[in-house]
Design a protein around this motif. Structure first.
Motif, PDB file in Angstrom:
ATOM      1  N   ILE A  69       0.835  -1.208   0.000  1.00  0.00           N
ATOM      2  CA  ILE A  69       0.000   0.000   0.000  1.00  0.00           C
ATOM      3  C   ILE A  69       0.871   1.261   0.000  1.00  0.00           C
ATOM      4  O   ILE A  69       0.640   2.197  -0.770  1.00  0.00           O
ATOM      5  CB  ILE A  69      -0.945   0.001   1.222  1.00  0.00           C
ATOM      6  CG1 ILE A  69      -1.972  -1.135   1.089  1.00  0.00           C
ATOM      7  CG2 ILE A  69      -1.660   1.345   1.360  1.00  0.00           C
ATOM      8  CD1 ILE A  69      -2.809  -1.365   2.338  1.00  0.00           C
ATOM      9  N   LEU A  70       1.906   1.268   0.847  1.00  0.00           N
ATOM     10  CA  LEU A  70       2.791   2.436   0.916  1.00  0.00           C
ATOM     11  C   LEU A  70       3.530   2.658  -0.405  1.00  0.00           C
ATOM     12  O   LEU A  70       3.646   3.793  -0.889  1.00  0.00           O
ATOM     13  CB  LEU A  70       3.796   2.261   2.058  1.00  0.00           C
ATOM     14  CG  LEU A  70       3.225   2.313   3.485  1.00  0.00           C
ATOM     15  CD1 LEU A  70       4.303   1.961   4.500  1.00  0.00           C
ATOM     16  CD2 LEU A  70       2.644   3.684   3.785  1.00  0.00           C
ATOM     17  N   ALA A  71       4.046   1.556  -0.987  1.00  0.00           N
ATOM     18  CA  ALA A  71       4.770   1.666  -2.259  1.00  0.00           C
ATOM     19  C   ALA A  71       3.846   2.164  -3.367  1.00  0.00           C
ATOM     20  O   ALA A  71       4.254   2.996  -4.198  1.00  0.00           O
ATOM     21  CB  ALA A  71       5.372   0.313  -2.635  1.00  0.00           C
ATOM     22  N   GLU A 124      -5.453  10.904  -6.134  1.00  0.00           N
ATOM     23  CA  GLU A 124      -5.291  12.183  -6.803  1.00  0.00           C
ATOM     24  C   GLU A 124      -3.869  12.693  -6.569  1.00  0.00           C
ATOM     25  O   GLU A 124      -3.250  12.391  -5.551  1.00  0.00           O
ATOM     26  CB  GLU A 124      -6.307  13.201  -6.273  1.00  0.00           C
ATOM     27  CG  GLU A 124      -7.746  12.845  -6.613  1.00  0.00           C
ATOM     28  CD  GLU A 124      -8.706  13.922  -6.145  1.00  0.00           C
ATOM     29  OE1 GLU A 124      -8.227  14.959  -5.612  1.00  0.00           O
ATOM     30  OE2 GLU A 124      -9.913  13.726  -6.302  1.00  0.00           O
ATOM     31  N   THR A 125      -3.375  13.490  -7.521  1.00  0.00           N
ATOM     32  CA  THR A 125      -2.045  14.067  -7.364  1.00  0.00           C
ATOM     33  C   THR A 125      -2.037  14.989  -6.155  1.00  0.00           C
ATOM     34  O   THR A 125      -2.863  15.899  -6.042  1.00  0.00           O
ATOM     35  CB  THR A 125      -1.640  14.861  -8.620  1.00  0.00           C
ATOM     36  OG1 THR A 125      -1.736  13.991  -9.755  1.00  0.00           O
ATOM     37  CG2 THR A 125      -0.217  15.377  -8.494  1.00  0.00           C
ATOM     38  N   ILE A 126      -1.119  14.765  -5.233  1.00  0.00           N
ATOM     39  CA  ILE A 126      -1.100  15.512  -3.978  1.00  0.00           C
ATOM     40  C   ILE A 126      -0.439  16.871  -4.140  1.00  0.00           C
ATOM     41  O   ILE A 126      -0.885  17.865  -3.578  1.00  0.00           O
ATOM     42  CB  ILE A 126      -0.387  14.690  -2.882  1.00  0.00           C
ATOM     43  CG1 ILE A 126      -1.209  13.428  -2.587  1.00  0.00           C
ATOM     44  CG2 ILE A 126      -0.186  15.501  -1.611  1.00  0.00           C
ATOM     45  CD1 ILE A 126      -0.558  12.473  -1.621  1.00  0.00           C
ATOM     46  N   THR A 127       0.629  16.952  -4.921  1.00  0.00           N
ATOM     47  CA  THR A 127       1.372  18.204  -5.084  1.00  0.00           C
ATOM     48  C   THR A 127       2.004  18.282  -6.459  1.00  0.00           C
ATOM     49  O   THR A 127       2.253  17.264  -7.101  1.00  0.00           O
ATOM     50  CB  THR A 127       2.469  18.328  -3.993  1.00  0.00           C
ATOM     51  OG1 THR A 127       3.200  19.546  -4.211  1.00  0.00           O
ATOM     52  CG2 THR A 127       3.432  17.165  -4.058  1.00  0.00           C
ATOM     53  N   ALA A 131       0.469   8.369  -6.333  1.00  0.00           N
ATOM     54  CA  ALA A 131       0.155   9.725  -5.872  1.00  0.00           C
ATOM     55  C   ALA A 131       1.280  10.722  -6.142  1.00  0.00           C
ATOM     56  O   ALA A 131       1.040  11.928  -6.139  1.00  0.00           O
ATOM     57  CB  ALA A 131      -0.166   9.703  -4.374  1.00  0.00           C
ATOM     58  N   PHE A 132       2.505  10.220  -6.385  1.00  0.00           N
ATOM     59  CA  PHE A 132       3.624  11.130  -6.551  1.00  0.00           C
ATOM     60  C   PHE A 132       4.374  10.938  -7.870  1.00  0.00           C
ATOM     61  O   PHE A 132       4.457  11.845  -8.696  1.00  0.00           O
ATOM     62  CB  PHE A 132       4.605  10.975  -5.374  1.00  0.00           C
ATOM     63  CG  PHE A 132       4.050  11.453  -4.058  1.00  0.00           C
ATOM     64  CD1 PHE A 132       4.097  12.790  -3.707  1.00  0.00           C
ATOM     65  CD2 PHE A 132       3.470  10.548  -3.171  1.00  0.00           C
ATOM     66  CE1 PHE A 132       3.594  13.231  -2.492  1.00  0.00           C
ATOM     67  CE2 PHE A 132       2.959  10.988  -1.960  1.00  0.00           C
ATOM     68  CZ  PHE A 132       3.010  12.330  -1.622  1.00  0.00           C
ATOM     69  N   LEU A 133       4.962   9.756  -8.065  1.00  0.00           N
ATOM     70  CA  LEU A 133       5.902   9.575  -9.177  1.00  0.00           C
ATOM     71  C   LEU A 133       5.225   9.465 -10.540  1.00  0.00           C
ATOM     72  O   LEU A 133       5.609  10.160 -11.490  1.00  0.00           O
ATOM     73  CB  LEU A 133       6.769   8.334  -8.915  1.00  0.00           C
ATOM     74  CG  LEU A 133       7.576   8.341  -7.612  1.00  0.00           C
ATOM     75  CD1 LEU A 133       8.422   7.085  -7.501  1.00  0.00           C
ATOM     76  CD2 LEU A 133       8.460   9.583  -7.525  1.00  0.00           C
ATOM     77  N   PHE A 162       8.837  12.804  -1.111  1.00  0.00           N
ATOM     78  CA  PHE A 162       7.769  11.994  -0.522  1.00  0.00           C
ATOM     79  C   PHE A 162       7.444  10.768  -1.363  1.00  0.00           C
ATOM     80  O   PHE A 162       7.034   9.729  -0.818  1.00  0.00           O
ATOM     81  CB  PHE A 162       6.519  12.857  -0.297  1.00  0.00           C
ATOM     82  CG  PHE A 162       6.627  13.732   0.913  1.00  0.00           C
ATOM     83  CD1 PHE A 162       6.280  13.247   2.166  1.00  0.00           C
ATOM     84  CD2 PHE A 162       7.106  15.024   0.804  1.00  0.00           C
ATOM     85  CE1 PHE A 162       6.406  14.046   3.287  1.00  0.00           C
ATOM     86  CE2 PHE A 162       7.235  15.834   1.925  1.00  0.00           C
ATOM     87  CZ  PHE A 162       6.876  15.346   3.179  1.00  0.00           C
ATOM     88  N   GLY A 163       7.636  10.859  -2.682  1.00  0.00           N
ATOM     89  CA  GLY A 163       7.486   9.653  -3.503  1.00  0.00           C
ATOM     90  C   GLY A 163       8.510   8.609  -3.105  1.00  0.00           C
ATOM     91  O   GLY A 163       8.190   7.427  -2.924  1.00  0.00           O
TER      92      GLY A 163
END
Length: 296
Positions: free
Chosen positions: A21-23, A100-103, A29-31, A112-113
């Motif tokens: 889940i974390l990966a 969703e894209t966080i930033t 959400a990031f990369l 954070f990715g």
């Protein structure tokens, strides 16, 4: 004993699920939305995804297959089975989840990715599985040619990020390198733990006083080796104890002060410790009575 093993296996798979889940959060959400890469098989899949319209889940599984086949001959079958389950789980989770894209900040994306991805990989490895097959390649080449696993993975990723710079852009390659560094550091932190230990070997003519002082001031256990003869600038020493102990890095300066107060000429060797198991930092002192308790 019969009930303990199934519970342990279940607990391992629960932790692997958390790692997946974390990966997947790090990736989706990031990369992925920002075209950033990580190292290893994940990086190859992300690079190919940027050039062809193929689902990233399919690419992760396809690029992992050669490494899993290699792992079948280099690591235990249990690890390979766990890794197959983990990689399929990661692929399915990435396919069905919709973060969703966080930033849009590129620096935050890289940091954070890498943090989420590294935490997920680290948790999986701690429980006998891999989410990225490049480590298996490192083990294989290390066994066959004696090359360091770290060097193999480093060369692997240098090639990957060089290709990224040529195909995409130098900027993306640089941010991807930052992502990889964060991922690697967080992975190491999860695997090795948050506490940082230092091993210390002490040779002193006043070894008895040093032993008592370490026990009283640091409350740390130790192993004593019998020294037959020592030669140095202070002359010859015979029949003495060599002190071997492990302390938290936070306490290392205090240990030096304790030893220096008793014997400024003591010979001290300091070395890094990667893994600690058992009562290494068990306190043998009853601090209220200020005396050494019997060891159990």
């Amino acid at each position: 004993m019969r009930t303990t093993k199934p519970i342990k296996i279940l607990f391992e798979y629960i932790q692997i699920t958390i790692g997946i889940i974390l990966a997947s959060i790090g990736l989706k959400a990031f990369l992925l939305p920002n075209g950033f890469l990580d190292g290893g098989v994940t990086g190859i899949a992300l690079l190919v995804k940027s050039q062809v319209d193929i689902n990233i889940s399919i690419l992760l599984v396809l690029f992992s297959i050669p490494f899993l086949i290699l792992g079948f001959f280099t690591v235990s079958k249990r690890i390979v089975i766990k890794s197959i389950i983990s990689i399929l789980g990661l692929a399915l989770f990435i396919h069905f989840e919709n973060f969703e894209t966080i930033t849009d900040d590129k620096l935050l994306i890289s940091i954070f990715g890498g943090l989420f991805l590294g935490a997920g990989i680290g948790i999986a490895i701690r429980n006998g599985s891999v989410l990225d097959g490049s480590e298996i390649l490192g083990v294989y080449l290390n066994n066959k040619f004696g090359i360091s696993i770290g060097q193999i993975i480093l060369v692997f990723n240098i090639v990957l990020f060089s290709v990224t710079a040529l195909i995409l852009s130098v900027e993306i390659a640089l941010y991807s390198i930052l992502t990889y560094i964060v991922t690697a550091k967080v992975t190491d932190l999860i695997i090795e733990g948050f506490e940082d230990f230092i091993g210390v070997t002490i040779v002193s003519k006043k070894y008895e006083e040093v032993e008592i002082a370490i026990m009283q001031e640091l409350g740390t256990g130790m192993t004593l080796y019998k020294g037959t003869r020592g030669l140095g600038s202070s002359g010859k020493t015979e029949d003495f104890d060599i002190i071997h102990t492990i302390v938290n890095r936070i306490d290392i300066k205090k240990m030096y002060r304790v030893v220096d107060k008793i014997d400024p000429k003591a010979f001290i060797v300091e070395f890094d410790v990667n893994t600690v198991k058992g009562g290494v930092l068990r306190h043998y002192l009853n601090k209220k009575k200020d005396k050494i308790l019997p060891k159990h």
